[in-house]
Design a protein around this motif. Structure first.
Motif, short mmCIF file in Angstrom:
data_model
loop_
_atom_site.label_atom_id
_atom_site.label_comp_id
_atom_site.label_asym_id
_atom_site.label_seq_id
_atom_site.Cartn_x
_atom_site.Cartn_y
_atom_site.Cartn_z
N THR A 135 1.13 -0.17 -7.60
CA THR A 135 1.83 0.82 -8.42
C THR A 135 1.56 0.59 -9.90
OG1 THR A 135 3.58 0.96 -6.76
CG2 THR A 135 4.09 1.80 -8.95
N ALA A 136 1.38 -0.66 -10.29
CA ALA A 136 1.08 -0.99 -11.68
C ALA A 136 -0.39 -0.78 -12.02
CB ALA A 136 1.48 -2.42 -11.98
N GLY A 137 -1.19 -0.37 -11.04
CA GLY A 137 -2.61 -0.14 -11.30
C GLY A 137 -3.42 -1.42 -11.43
N LEU A 138 -2.93 -2.53 -10.83
CA LEU A 138 -3.63 -3.80 -10.90
C LEU A 138 -4.38 -4.07 -9.61
CD1 LEU A 138 -0.72 -5.86 -12.52
CD2 LEU A 138 -2.68 -4.84 -13.68
N ARG A 139 -5.27 -5.06 -9.65
CA ARG A 139 -6.05 -5.41 -8.47
C ARG A 139 -5.47 -6.67 -7.81
NH1 ARG A 139 -11.04 -6.78 -8.23
NH2 ARG A 139 -11.04 -7.96 -10.18
N ARG A 140 -5.56 -6.69 -6.49
CA ARG A 140 -5.02 -7.82 -5.72
C ARG A 140 -6.13 -8.39 -4.85
NH1 ARG A 140 -2.68 -8.05 -0.73
NH2 ARG A 140 -2.92 -5.78 -0.55
N GLU A 141 -6.16 -9.73 -4.77
CA GLU A 141 -7.16 -10.39 -3.94
C GLU A 141 -6.92 -10.05 -2.47
OE1 GLU A 141 -9.72 -11.92 -4.87
OE2 GLU A 141 -9.39 -12.60 -6.92
N PRO A 142 -7.98 -9.78 -1.70
CA PRO A 142 -7.80 -9.49 -0.27
C PRO A 142 -7.09 -10.64 0.45
CG PRO A 142 -10.03 -8.96 -0.98
CD PRO A 142 -9.39 -9.70 -2.12
N GLY A 143 -6.12 -10.29 1.27
CA GLY A 143 -5.39 -11.30 2.04
C GLY A 143 -4.29 -12.00 1.28
N SER A 144 -4.08 -11.66 0.03
CA SER A 144 -3.04 -12.31 -0.78
C SER A 144 -1.69 -11.63 -0.53
CB SER A 144 -3.40 -12.24 -2.26
OG SER A 144 -3.46 -10.89 -2.69
N PRO A 145 -0.58 -12.26 -0.94
CA PRO A 145 0.75 -11.64 -0.76
C PRO A 145 0.80 -10.25 -1.40
CG PRO A 145 0.98 -13.92 -1.43
CD PRO A 145 -0.47 -13.60 -1.55
N ARG A 146 1.52 -9.34 -0.74
CA ARG A 146 1.64 -7.95 -1.22
C ARG A 146 3.11 -7.66 -1.49
NH1 ARG A 146 1.68 -2.50 1.14
NH2 ARG A 146 0.32 -1.13 -0.09
N PRO A 147 3.60 -8.02 -2.69
CA PRO A 147 5.02 -7.84 -2.98
C PRO A 147 5.39 -6.36 -3.01
CG PRO A 147 3.83 -8.41 -4.97
CD PRO A 147 2.87 -8.58 -3.83
N VAL A 148 6.59 -6.07 -2.48
CA VAL A 148 7.12 -4.71 -2.46
C VAL A 148 8.31 -4.66 -3.42
CG1 VAL A 148 8.19 -2.94 -1.01
CG2 VAL A 148 6.35 -4.36 -0.10
N PHE A 149 8.50 -3.52 -4.05
CA PHE A 149 9.50 -3.37 -5.10
C PHE A 149 10.87 -3.88 -4.69
CE2 PHE A 149 13.01 -0.79 -6.72
CZ PHE A 149 12.95 -1.10 -8.07
N ASP A 150 11.34 -3.61 -3.49
CA ASP A 150 12.71 -3.91 -3.08
C ASP A 150 12.94 -5.39 -2.79
OD1 ASP A 150 13.78 -0.96 -2.62
OD2 ASP A 150 11.77 -1.10 -1.78
N GLN A 151 11.90 -6.22 -2.79
CA GLN A 151 12.08 -7.64 -2.51
C GLN A 151 12.70 -8.36 -3.71
OE1 GLN A 151 8.03 -8.72 -1.62
NE2 GLN A 151 8.22 -8.22 0.55
N ASP A 152 13.51 -9.39 -3.42
CA ASP A 152 14.16 -10.16 -4.48
C ASP A 152 13.21 -11.17 -5.12
OD1 ASP A 152 16.63 -9.05 -4.83
OD2 ASP A 152 17.62 -10.33 -3.35
N VAL A 153 12.07 -11.42 -4.50
CA VAL A 153 11.06 -12.30 -5.07
C VAL A 153 9.72 -11.58 -5.03
CG1 VAL A 153 9.86 -14.51 -4.90
CG2 VAL A 153 12.29 -14.39 -4.37
N TRP A 154 9.10 -11.42 -6.19
CA TRP A 154 7.77 -10.83 -6.27
C TRP A 154 6.75 -11.96 -6.39
CZ3 TRP A 154 8.41 -6.36 -10.40
CH2 TRP A 154 9.23 -5.36 -9.86
N ASP A 155 5.91 -12.08 -5.38
CA ASP A 155 4.86 -13.09 -5.38
C ASP A 155 3.57 -12.45 -5.89
OD1 ASP A 155 2.97 -15.02 -4.92
OD2 ASP A 155 3.61 -15.49 -2.88
N LEU A 156 3.21 -12.77 -7.13
CA LEU A 156 2.03 -12.17 -7.76
C LEU A 156 0.85 -13.14 -7.80
CD1 LEU A 156 3.78 -10.43 -10.80
CD2 LEU A 156 3.28 -9.47 -8.54
N THR A 157 0.86 -14.13 -6.90
CA THR A 157 -0.22 -15.12 -6.92
C THR A 157 -1.57 -14.52 -6.56
OG1 THR A 157 0.36 -15.71 -4.63
CG2 THR A 157 1.31 -17.05 -6.40
#
Length: 725
Positions: free
Chosen positions: A25-47
């Motif tokens: 949603t922020a228009g950023l890129r994510r490494e394949p297979g990495s955590p996919r944080p969802v807005f409603d979660q209390d912890v956003w894992d952006l590793t």
């Protein structure tokens, strides 16, 4: 900052980000297979952020909203941060006061920390919903946020406090999409910025102190000696240590019975060649004593496992040692014990007097690692001092970053390829720094010492903290190792890339045309930044400012002459100030006619410029208009700002469609036409736009369209421009 807020989105059931993936949603890129944080979660894992720079450390990639006590405000914090990250989201783009540039993900952790401070403070004073907040609560929070949490008697600096005060104010900008918001019309500290509230005074002056010469000279001299004299020898030992590590990892099996005889032969060979047995580390000896070894055991201080790994490719156990104890005790008694690394060190000249000495005494593995870290840190600080790279750019350097270009005449130009992080989009921008040959060799030594594979970062493995690197380097140089090599002790004092960058800037600025050289070499955004780094209040700085003023005056005269020539060709200005400008041009015609007997046809360009020079001094160039600032009392921007006696207009507040001193010219048409198109497609074409916002967008559209039409119809000199009242 006061605004009329809509009804609570929670009551309206608005949940604009529900279920959306944060990174995408922020228009950023994510490494394949990495955590996919969802807005409603209390912890956003952006590793898994693909473009995260090294300075975005691991802890800054975990956003834990449970730090906010009230679950209701955890939702608000997520909504606010998501809106800051995705300003082009349809529900965010229509907010009239929202930020238009995305928040850098590296700042999310700090923003969440400040949100938690504000929300938890409100919880502590009994507030359960933001609609209950009044200015009194804000003032109490200011008093608390201005003091240290560990020492309430200590006031924090305004620079620290201002970041905490911005958050309560910024929440009011996003009230329309927050599930809980302030009461309608309320904004913390209305009409005052966070800087004004906290008393923070911003300055262009660079307050970082340069590194004093008494510290810089021994630092650079020691770094050069370590890299050129010790570095190649140390790199060979480091390569052997890495190979031993790989061998040990591959040797995780037990010693076979049939391999005992081969191990016995290996011990015998070492005894006959007078090779000392490897000494165990202190931690190993301590552990052996805890396990029941006798303090008088002749093998207590002998390292056993490296021998088995090297000779048999296996891991020896205590029972194997006991089997070979006679041979081992004979070896230790005849050849003694010695640290396993850097034995038979080559001779090198001492740094102070050139006397030949072994470059090191035998080392334990941890001593070897510490030496590698110290010499690699020498490469880090030498590169920083001679290139001016920021810390964020140094840690982005990778193995293979060196470039060499042959120049005419046989000379070479050296470059380092890294990434600029500061003031760039998330992830940075690739760029190259021109460097000296000393830096080129220093990076080559760092590549050899670390054994980094191509593309692997050089200075991010052990520690990317410049303070810890400097402490390690200074301790090594001032300790027993540096004393043996005759190194100059490094005095106490702060050394970091910021201070070294400032020092380099001031050194370069002392040379002819140095200010521009500082800007180019250090890749500053503006010359003003370079001036701050170089601390040059006069000299080249004053000359440059005078040159800029002269060029600006010449450009304003050129634009005024061009507008006059358009007037002569029948291309008239439009706008509320057009009538006065045309009258001024007619006066110019009359002045020129008085100096010529015939009609005004061919006139010397210099004469035109002299006559128009006074008018040109009133010109201020706006994005989509010209402002002929001749009467402050007529300036609409000054009336809006409440500063009617200002000496210059406030171009940021310019409303050229209504100001009696503003004009529009053909070169401004495309700007207004683009404004018409963007307003039509982005705002009026958005079905989610509220009625008040649609009315404001329609008014902006109509005004821009009218300006375009006026520019198109202003064609003949004998026609008066048409204006709306």
């Amino acid at each position: 900052m006061t605004t009329a807020h809509a009804a609570s989105p929670a009551l309206a059931g608005l949940r604009p980000f529900h279920g959306l993936p944060v990174v995408e949603t922020a228009g950023l890129r994510r490494e394949p297979g990495s955590p996919r944080p969802v807005f409603d979660q209390d912890v956003w894992d952006l590793t898994g952020l693909a473009d995260a720079p090294v300075v975005m450390t691991a802890h800054r990639k975990i956003l834990d909203f449970t730090a906010i006590t009230n679950p209701r405000w955890r939702q608000v914090a997520r909504e606010y941060l998501m809106a800051r990250m995705a300003p082009l989201h349809p529900d965010v783009a229509i907010l009239p006061q929202a930020f238009r540039f995305p928040l850098n993900p590296n700042s999310l952790w700090s923003e969440l920390r400040h949100l938690a401070l504000w929300f938890n403070h409100l919880t502590s004073v009994g507030i359960t919903t933001l609609s209950q907040v009044c200015q009194r609560h804000c003032d109490v929070y200011l008093a608390a946020a201005s003091r240290s949490a560990t020492n309430p008697d200590r006031l924090l600096s305004p620079a620290t406090t201002v970041a905490r005060i911005r958050i309560p104010q910024f929440l009011s900008l996003y009230a329309e999409i927050l599930s809980d918001c302030y009461q309608t019309g309320f904004s913390p500290w209305p009409g005052r910025s966070a800087d004004e509230v906290t008393g923070y005074v911003r300055s262009d002056e660079n307050r970082v102190l340069p590194v004093p010469d008494t510290l810089l000279r021994p630092l650079l001299a020691n770094c050069l000696y370590l890299l050129e004299t010790i570095g190649p020898l140390l790199a060979a030992e480091a390569a052997e240590a890495r190979a031993a590590d790989e061998h040990e990892i591959a040797s995780r099996r037990g010693l076979l019975i049939r391999e005992i005889d081969g191990l016995r032969e290996a011990i015998e060979r070492r005894r006959k060649t007078r090779t000392s047995a490897p000494r165990a580390t202190k931690s190993t000896v301590t552990q052996r004593l805890k396990n029941g070894w006798s303090p008088s055991d002749p093998l207590l201080h002998m390292s056993w496992h490296p021998l088995v790994v090297e000779a048999a490719g296996a891991m020896g156990h205590r029972r194997d040692l006991e089997t070979l104890r006679p041979e081992l005790e004979q070896w230790v008694s005849e050849c003694g014990l010695e640290q396993p690394w850097c034995r038979n060190a080559a001779q090198v000249p001492r740094h102070d007097d050139g006397t030949p000495v072994p470059w090191t005494l035998p080392m334990a593995r941890h001593q070897l690692d510490a030496t590698v870290h110290a010499v690699t840190s020498a490469a880090y600080f030498l590169t920083s001092a001679l290139s001016g790279m920021r810390a964020s750019e140094l840690v982005e350097l990778t193995s293979g970053c060196r470039q060499q270009e042959k120049r005419p005449g046989g000379a070479a130009r050296y470059r380092l390829v890294s990434r600029r992080i500061k003031s760039e989009a998330f992830g940075g921008t690739e760029d190259a720094w021109v460097i000296t040959e000393d830096v080129h060799r220093a990076i080559a030594t760092a590549e050899a010492l670390t054994g980094a594979a191509p593309g692997e970062r050089l200075f991010a493995k052990a520690s990317n903290n410049s303070n810890s690197r400097y402490t390690a380097l200074r301790s090594w140089v001032n300790g027993e190792y540096g004393l043996r090599l005759g190194l100059d002790p490094i005095p106490d004092g702060p050394v970091n890339p910021r201070a070294l960058r400032r020092t380099l800037a001031m050194t370069i600025a002392q040379r002819p045309h140095g200010l521009m050289a500082v800007k180019l070499h250090l890749k500053h955004v503006s010359v003003a930044t370079a001036e701050g780094y170089a601390a040059r209040p006069g000299g080249h700085q004053a000359a440059f400012a005078a040159e800029v003023a002269a060029e600006e005056e010449a450009e304003h005269l050129r634009l005024t002459v061009a507008a006059y020539e358009d007037y002569q060709r029948g291309i008239l200005p439009s706008g509320q100030g057009a009538r006065d400008l045309i009258a001024a041009f007619k006066a110019v015609d009359q002045a020129l006619e008085r100096h010529d007997a015939g009609p005004v046809t061919v006139i010397d360009d210099r004469r035109v410029e002299r006559v128009l020079k006074v008018k040109a001094k009133t010109l201020h160039v706006g994005v989509g208009n010209y402002c002929w600032f001749s009467d402050p009392g007529k300036a609409l921007c000054l009336k809006l700002a409440g500063t009617p006696n200002a000496a210059e207009p406030l171009m940021g507040l310019c409303d050229s469609a209504r100001c009696p001193q503003a004009t529009h010219h053909p070169q401004h048409r495309q700007i207004w036409a683009d404004h018409v198109e963007n307003t039509q497609s982005v705002f009026l074409g958005n079905p989610r736009l509220s009625k008040p916002e649609r009315a404001r967008a329609q008014a902006a559209f109509d005004r821009a369209a009218r300006i375009v039409a006026e520019i198109d119809t202003a064609e003949h000199a004998d026609e008066e421009p048409v204006h709306d009242a």
